[in-house]
Write an enzyme that holds these catalytic residues in place. Structure first.
Site, mmCIF file in Angstrom:
data_model
loop_
_atom_site.group_PDB
_atom_site.id
_atom_site.type_symbol
_atom_site.label_atom_id
_atom_site.label_comp_id
_atom_site.label_asym_id
_atom_site.label_seq_id
_atom_site.Cartn_x
_atom_site.Cartn_y
_atom_site.Cartn_z
ATOM 1 N N HIS A 17 0.844 -1.197 0.000
ATOM 2 C CA HIS A 17 0.000 0.000 0.000
ATOM 3 C C HIS A 17 0.875 1.242 0.000
ATOM 4 C CE1 HIS A 17 0.804 0.461 4.235
ATOM 5 N NE2 HIS A 17 0.327 -0.734 4.491
ATOM 6 N N HIS A 20 3.982 1.471 2.351
ATOM 7 C CA HIS A 20 5.156 0.711 1.906
ATOM 8 C C HIS A 20 5.825 1.444 0.741
ATOM 9 C CE1 HIS A 20 2.385 -2.751 3.248
ATOM 10 N NE2 HIS A 20 3.254 -2.554 4.229
ATOM 11 N N CYS A 125 0.093 -10.189 20.433
ATOM 12 C CA CYS A 125 -0.644 -9.517 19.354
ATOM 13 C C CYS A 125 -0.052 -9.978 18.026
ATOM 14 C CB CYS A 125 -0.542 -7.994 19.471
ATOM 15 S SG CYS A 125 -1.245 -7.199 18.008
ATOM 16 N N CYS A 128 1.157 -7.157 15.536
ATOM 17 C CA CYS A 128 2.500 -6.613 15.810
ATOM 18 C C CYS A 128 3.554 -7.711 15.804
ATOM 19 C CB CYS A 128 2.567 -5.958 17.185
ATOM 20 S SG CYS A 128 1.491 -4.565 17.437
ATOM 21 N N CYS A 143 -4.838 -4.143 21.508
ATOM 22 C CA CYS A 143 -3.622 -3.490 21.012
ATOM 23 C C CYS A 143 -4.046 -2.162 20.387
ATOM 24 C CB CYS A 143 -2.964 -4.389 19.963
ATOM 25 S SG CYS A 143 -1.803 -3.500 18.924
ATOM 26 N N HIS A 146 -3.771 -2.339 16.467
ATOM 27 C CA HIS A 146 -4.566 -3.298 15.690
ATOM 28 C C HIS A 146 -5.996 -3.474 16.200
ATOM 29 C CE1 HIS A 146 -0.374 -4.212 14.630
ATOM 30 N NE2 HIS A 146 -0.910 -4.339 13.438
ATOM 31 N N LYS A 296 -8.097 7.522 9.618
ATOM 32 C CA LYS A 296 -7.279 6.383 9.217
ATOM 33 C C LYS A 296 -7.803 5.850 7.877
ATOM 34 C CE LYS A 296 -5.934 2.035 11.326
ATOM 35 N NZ LYS A 296 -4.644 1.693 11.279
ATOM 36 N N LYS A 299 -10.580 0.149 4.181
ATOM 37 C CA LYS A 299 -11.373 -0.290 3.028
ATOM 38 C C LYS A 299 -12.834 0.126 3.223
ATOM 39 C CE LYS A 299 -8.644 -3.965 1.085
ATOM 40 N NZ LYS A 299 -7.930 -4.891 1.958
HETATM 41 O O1 ME8 Z 1 6.418 -3.998 10.367
HETATM 42 N N1 ME8 Z 1 2.330 5.393 6.544
HETATM 43 O O2 ME8 Z 1 6.183 -4.801 8.211
HETATM 44 P P1 ME8 Z 1 4.922 -3.976 7.682
HETATM 45 C C1 ME8 Z 1 3.665 5.376 6.350
HETATM 46 N N2 ME8 Z 1 7.863 -6.752 8.702
HETATM 47 N N3 ME8 Z 1 4.396 4.238 6.310
HETATM 48 C C2 ME8 Z 1 3.755 3.082 6.475
HETATM 49 C C3 ME8 Z 1 2.360 3.023 6.697
HETATM 50 C C4 ME8 Z 1 1.637 4.265 6.714
HETATM 51 N N4 ME8 Z 1 0.318 4.339 6.874
HETATM 52 N N5 ME8 Z 1 2.027 1.735 6.836
HETATM 53 C C5 ME8 Z 1 3.172 0.993 6.690
HETATM 54 C C6 ME8 Z 1 6.728 -4.753 9.464
HETATM 55 N N6 ME8 Z 1 4.215 1.806 6.453
HETATM 56 C C7 ME8 Z 1 7.912 -5.700 9.633
HETATM 57 C C8 ME8 Z 1 9.186 -4.899 9.509
HETATM 58 S S1 ME8 Z 1 11.859 -4.690 9.461
HETATM 59 C C9 ME8 Z 1 13.130 -5.621 10.010
HETATM 60 C C10 ME8 Z 1 10.443 -5.691 9.704
HETATM 61 C C11 ME8 Z 1 5.606 1.390 6.190
HETATM 62 O O3 ME8 Z 1 4.522 -4.648 6.408
HETATM 63 C C12 ME8 Z 1 6.554 1.927 7.225
HETATM 64 O O4 ME8 Z 1 7.848 1.890 6.704
HETATM 65 O O5 ME8 Z 1 3.918 -3.832 8.749
HETATM 66 C C13 ME8 Z 1 6.394 0.914 8.334
HETATM 67 O O6 ME8 Z 1 7.431 0.965 9.282
HETATM 68 C C14 ME8 Z 1 6.396 -0.370 7.533
HETATM 69 O O7 ME8 Z 1 5.672 -0.024 6.317
HETATM 70 C C15 ME8 Z 1 5.730 -1.539 8.229
HETATM 71 O O8 ME8 Z 1 5.550 -2.576 7.294
#
Ligand code: ME8
Length: 507
Positions: A17, A20, A125, A128, A143, A146, A296, A299
């Site tokens: 999304h 990311h 959780c 997380c 949490c 979430h 926030k 969907k």
């Molecule tokens: O936490 N606004 O993965 P994840 C800005 N796998 N950035 C966002 C966002 C938003 N609304 N939502 C997600 C994980 N991100 C673990 C990480 S690292 C060793 C392991 C981005 O798929 C942002 O960079 O939940 C956030 O920290 C990351 O996606 C979390 O991705």
């Protein structure tokens, strides 16, 4: 200098999304910014392919783990390629090279007596992938991120003691004020370090979680996903097997959002310290993208911004520019299709129209060639000198969230100043008066030169637009952070191509 930039590796339970896309675009912007400053950069991004959350998605998909993970990971990789993200390495934690290094590290700290086995009861959780304390939960016992009540779990596990390192970590934060940026997040971590740290549970019994890296000292367990995932930052550099590891790690930079501050700024530096490896050089923490009006994205509200839809509608560069220009450094930032369209129109008016107007003028009145600068007056020179000086100053700084945001802002301001200059000097009037020929040429030259400087500065944010601008002005050299005013070569050919930001077809 050689620098290393990383993003988080993303879970595969959903499609990529805008959040990311943002962090991985940010990494690419920082990479290009540093390359323009003459540094070489190794940039990694990728996917986190273990743990309970991914496991449940695999089970629901009916696919094999391998098929599911590959398909989902490719969604991220392909999107990042489409977004112009020039990563050097795409992490997949399911790769054997990564798993081997996780096991070597575990064995190392196990052999040194830093891991103990004990039974444990806790609240887990899955969102997380972390155990929670009662004090971490909201008033409904859920949490806060979430909105789901964590599950009570009781099992035997392996633990890594964090508390012996707490004082060291506090000292490290205090003596390295540029480690965690912006500073408010360093203060947040210091707040978390006021209380003694609980032991970190680094294993999961295979009876509950089968998707993970097997513990090298107990085949009934897999490694806790965060212990495994964090190691990606050094397994990517082939830690333990690469004589050049220290050189690259010394200039390492993590990009993360605020949601994963604790694993990155508490667990990870302590894991590294136990291995005798210094913490990352800088950890840049950004806020969240939320929907317009501060709600926030969800969907059910229909306000989720899909990066693929945005790219199809507005193109890659408008998305990249919006994201860098609008992420505030102090909190969360708003995004919606309407806001993105406004950002697009701002670029079209500010840069696109200016470029088209001046190039058409050159084509019509100047035989398509850059005119003479001989008649430039003090005001003309001031415009281009001010723009050049501002970009020189920005590019003299190291990359940071502040620097890239200042860069985007300066591009808009330089565009505004050039538009105001163009409007005030009315070259379309001068063009008609043969007695004003030298003045006309000077105004056009000044505008073209300002555009060249702006195009060059834009490269990290909007690489293909920057290249189109430079090409249209006959400057095809490699784009470097060298902002010399009046550097445009008189007599070179200009080319009126397609509009940089064509008029949007509104539905
Ligand atoms: O936490 N606004 O993965 P994840 C800005 N796998 N950035 C966002 C966002 C938003 N609304 N939502 C997600 C994980 N991100 C673990 C990480 S690292 C060793 C392991 C981005 O798929 C942002 O960079 O939940 C956030 O920290 C990351 O996606 C979390 O991705």
């Amino acid at each position: 200098m050689e620098k290393y930039i990383t993003t988080p590796i993303y879970y595969l339970n959903g499609l990529p999304h805008i959040g990311h896309a943002y962090t991985s675009i940010l990494g690419d912007v920082m990479k290009k910014f540093e390359q323009m400053r003459g540094n070489s950069v190794y940039y990694s991004t990728g996917t986190d392919e273990h743990g309970q959350k991914n496991q449940h998605s695999i089970e629901a998909s009916g696919l094999s783990a391998e098929e599911f993970l590959k398909r989902q990971s490719d969604n991220f990789k392909n999107l990042f390629v489409d977004l112009g993200i020039d990563f050097d390495y795409f992490v997949r934690t399911s790769k054997p090279e990564h798993k081997k290094i996780v096991q070597e590290i575990l064995q190392n700290i196990y052999d040194r007596g830093l891991i103990v086995k004990k039974s444990y009861e806790g609240l887990y959780c899955e969102g997380c992938e972390q155990f929670k304390k009662k004090s971490d939960l909201d008033e409904n016992g859920c949490c806060p991120d979430h909105k789901v009540a964590p599950k009570a779990i009781s099992e035997e596990n392996y633990f890594f003691k964090l508390e012996p390192y707490r004082q060291w970590l506090i000292e490290h934060i205090k003596s390295n004020p540029d480690w965690i940026q912006p500073a408010k997040y360093a203060n947040e971590v210091l707040g978390m370090l006021k209380e003694p740290l609980e032991d970190l549970c680094i294993s999961r019994p295979k009876s509950r979680v089968w998707l993970g890296v097997e513990l090298p000292f107990d085949k009934d367990y897999v490694t806790y996903i965060w212990f495994d995932a964090l190691v990606n930052y050094i397994s990517t550099l082939n830690y333990g097997h690469n004589p050049d590891f220290d050189k690259l790690w010394a200039n390492s930079n993590h990009l993360i959002a605020k949601d994963i501050l604790k694993p990155h700024c508490i667990y990870w530096p302590i894991m590294l310290h136990a291995l005798n490896v210094a913490p990352v050089k800088h950890c840049f923490v950004h806020g969240y993208w939320i929907g317009e009006g501060g709600v926030k994205m969800s969907k059910s509200l229909g306000n989720v911004v899909d990066p693929v839809e945005v790219v199809n509608m507005l193109g890659v560069d408008a998305l990249r520019f919006y994201l860098i220009n609008n992420m505030t450094l102090t909190g969360d930032s708003q995004i919606s299709i309407d806001l993105l369209k406004q950002g697009y129109k701002m670029l079209a008016n500010n840069i696109g129209n200016l470029q088209m107007r001046v190039l058409k003028m050159v084509q019509k009145n100047l035989e398509g060639k850059v005119p003479s600068k001989a008649g430039m007056n003090a005001d003309d020179k001031k415009l281009v000198n001010d723009i050049a000086d501002r970009f020189t100053r920005i590019y003299s700084q190291e990359m940071s969230l502040e620097t890239v945001s200042e860069l985007a802002d300066s591009i808009v301001k330089a565009g505004d100043a050039t538009n105001a200059y163009f409007a005030a000097n009315t070259p379309w009037v001068l063009a008609k008066d043969p007695a004003q020929r030298e003045r006309f040429e000077a105004v056009v030259y000044t505008t073209l030169d300002a555009l060249r400087l702006i195009g060059c500065a834009m490269y990290p944010l909007t690489p293909s637009t920057a290249k189109k601008i430079e090409r249209s002005l006959g400057c095809c050299d490699e784009i470097k952070a060298e902002f010399k005013a009046m550097g445009l070569i008189e007599g070179s050919n200009v080319e009126v191509g397609d509009p940089l930001f064509p008029i949007l077809e509104e539905k």
